[in-house]
Design a protein around this motif. Structure first.
Motif, mmCIF file in Angstrom:
data_model
loop_
_atom_site.group_PDB
_atom_site.id
_atom_site.type_symbol
_atom_site.label_atom_id
_atom_site.label_comp_id
_atom_site.label_asym_id
_atom_site.label_seq_id
_atom_site.Cartn_x
_atom_site.Cartn_y
_atom_site.Cartn_z
ATOM 1 N N GLU A 1 -0.929 6.958 -8.079
ATOM 2 C CA GLU A 1 -0.523 7.468 -6.767
ATOM 3 C C GLU A 1 0.828 6.901 -6.344
ATOM 4 O OE1 GLU A 1 -2.467 7.914 -2.291
ATOM 5 O OE2 GLU A 1 -2.882 6.098 -3.456
ATOM 6 N N LYS A 2 1.008 5.602 -6.531
ATOM 7 C CA LYS A 2 2.280 4.974 -6.159
ATOM 8 C C LYS A 2 3.423 5.470 -7.043
ATOM 9 C CE LYS A 2 0.102 0.748 -4.399
ATOM 10 N NZ LYS A 2 -0.094 -0.714 -4.599
ATOM 11 N N LYS B 1 0.842 -1.182 0.000
ATOM 12 C CA LYS B 1 0.000 0.000 0.000
ATOM 13 C C LYS B 1 0.887 1.245 0.000
ATOM 14 C CE LYS B 1 -3.728 -2.321 2.523
ATOM 15 N NZ LYS B 1 -4.531 -2.348 3.765
ATOM 16 N N THR B 2 0.303 2.362 -0.424
ATOM 17 C CA THR B 2 1.076 3.601 -0.525
ATOM 18 C C THR B 2 1.700 3.984 0.813
ATOM 19 O OG1 THR B 2 -0.395 4.373 -2.288
ATOM 20 C CG2 THR B 2 0.999 6.025 -1.223
ATOM 21 N N LYS B 3 0.945 3.841 1.895
ATOM 22 C CA LYS B 3 1.481 4.228 3.211
ATOM 23 C C LYS B 3 2.657 3.335 3.617
ATOM 24 C CE LYS B 3 -1.906 1.519 5.889
ATOM 25 N NZ LYS B 3 -0.920 0.592 6.474
ATOM 26 N N ASP B 4 2.648 2.078 3.162
ATOM 27 C CA ASP B 4 3.767 1.188 3.476
ATOM 28 C C ASP B 4 4.987 1.528 2.627
ATOM 29 O OD1 ASP B 4 2.385 -0.300 5.420
ATOM 30 O OD2 ASP B 4 1.374 -1.456 3.862
ATOM 31 N N SER C 1 11.079 6.062 3.949
ATOM 32 C CA SER C 1 11.541 6.753 5.153
ATOM 33 C C SER C 1 12.706 6.002 5.787
ATOM 34 C CB SER C 1 10.392 6.889 6.152
ATOM 35 O OG SER C 1 10.845 7.453 7.362
ATOM 36 N N GLU D 1 5.662 4.543 1.691
ATOM 37 C CA GLU D 1 6.182 5.748 2.341
ATOM 38 C C GLU D 1 7.079 5.383 3.518
ATOM 39 O OE1 GLU D 1 2.585 7.770 3.317
ATOM 40 O OE2 GLU D 1 2.484 8.852 1.397
ATOM 41 N N LYS D 2 6.652 4.379 4.278
ATOM 42 C CA LYS D 2 7.458 3.928 5.421
ATOM 43 C C LYS D 2 8.775 3.331 4.946
ATOM 44 C CE LYS D 2 7.225 1.011 9.557
ATOM 45 N NZ LYS D 2 6.400 0.054 10.351
#
Length: 339
Positions: free
Chosen positions: A48-49, A12-15, A21, A17-18
């Motif tokens: 988005e990705k 997923k996009t939030k993963d 990071s 991002e992590k």
């Protein structure tokens, strides 16, 4: 930086991002100054990705097409819709990544010279900077290996030659047995990765790492049950577990020299004899006298201090590597048991 092998666009996009990071903030990699590649899948890559990936400094996207014929990808165990492939390629091109690489596989069930040519022709519609042509290999314990009801002729060499000749006649140059790059593409990698001499740190389940003296990885499996158990153990492991190497081997001086030669010929395009001598303090032909057989069999050429595989040698690359293995390495491989 290379992210992939599995396909990280599955996350997923939030993963994602992590993940970035961790790469940039925890590991301190300057993502604007190093070559950075990432693998994506037609099924899971989104606008988005791609926007996130581009913003994070990824300058090379590699996508596993395998074939533009749905029945062929289905028989490979990688079913995907052609419309998904086309939409993914259009999306990638809309984000202007400097390098787009397409992976294609030849030698699968149901494939013909005609269908292989069709996939090659379709690939050129997006003008990829790179195209990788992979021969199909069937590993024991994999899904393909268990399909005893499926038989197909082993005509991979014929398809390899057809694919090679097609790309060479359409503005690509051959770099290795698998890698073809558009002639007008100018490499801007800085600093470049020198496969024979540089080390590599692999992070994640099944990732391999190389130093000059060691070759190690996390636990590895091919069968579905073995893979599932390894992933579960990996996720439950304590931080102390990752402070040590549990699976690997020390690389002897002999194997260091052999590895250098194999990686030079098969990954680095050629073996620079003067550089080899500067690196080891010895001469390649004295360390590996069997290299002379490459000339006897008309598989290699030498110009100045550079030894390189010729057309005949390139198409036999996957046999040349194992042919050079040391007796120690062969013995370790014979003892290895797949799970």
């Amino acid at each position: 930086l290379a992210i992939g092998g599995g396909t990280p666009s599955f996350m997923k996009t939030k993963d994602l991002e992590k993940l970035f990071s961790l790469i940039h903030e925890e590991m301190g990699l300057n993502h604007q100054e190093i070559p950075a590649s990432m693998e994506v899948s037609p099924k899971t890559v989104t606008q988005e990705k791609l926007a996130l990936i581009k913003a994070q400094g990824i300058n090379r996207i590699s996508i596993g097409i395998q074939s533009f014929i749905e029945e062929e990808t289905k028989l490979l165990g990688r079913p995907q819709k052609v419309i998904e492939i086309e939409q993914a390629l259009d999306a990638i091109r809309s984000h202007n990544f400097p390098t787009l690489n397409l992976d294609l596989i030849y030698g699968g069930a149901g494939q013909t010279s005609k269908s292989w040519r069709y996939s090659l022709e379709r690939s050129l519609a997006w003008k990829p900077e790179e195209i990788f042509l992979y021969p199909l290999y069937v590993r024991p314990l994999t899904g393909l290996d268990k399909r005893t009801d499926k038989e197909w002729a082993d005509f991979r060499l014929q398809l390899y030659r057809e694919g090679r000749d097609f790309l060479l006649s359409n503005g690509y140059q051959q770099i290795t047995m698998r890698i073809f790059r558009r002639l007008e593409v100018v490499e801007t990698e800085a600093p470049p990765y020198n496969s024979p001499e540089d080390g590599m740190v692999g992070l994640g389940v099944g990732a391999r790492s190389y130093t000059r003296n060691f070759h190690y990885s996390s636990e590895y499996a091919v069968g579905r049950k073995g893979v599932k158990n390894i992933i579960q153990d990996y996720n439950l492991a304590s931080s102390e577990y990752f402070e040590n190497v549990h699976f690997g081997t020390a690389v002897s001086k002999e194997d260091q020299r052999i590895r250098y030669v194999i990686k030079s010929l098969l990954e680095g395009e050629n073996l620079n004899l003067a550089r080899y001598q500067a690196f080891f303090g010895t001469k390649a032909y004295e360390d590996l006298p069997q290299l002379q057989e490459l000339f006897d069999l008309q598989l290699a050429d030498e110009q100045g201090d550079v030894l390189s595989l010729n057309t005949n040698g390139l198409e036999l690359s996957d046999a040349i590597g194992p042919w050079l293995y040391s007796e120690k390495t062969k013995a370790l491989m014979n003892k290895y048991e797949l799970i």
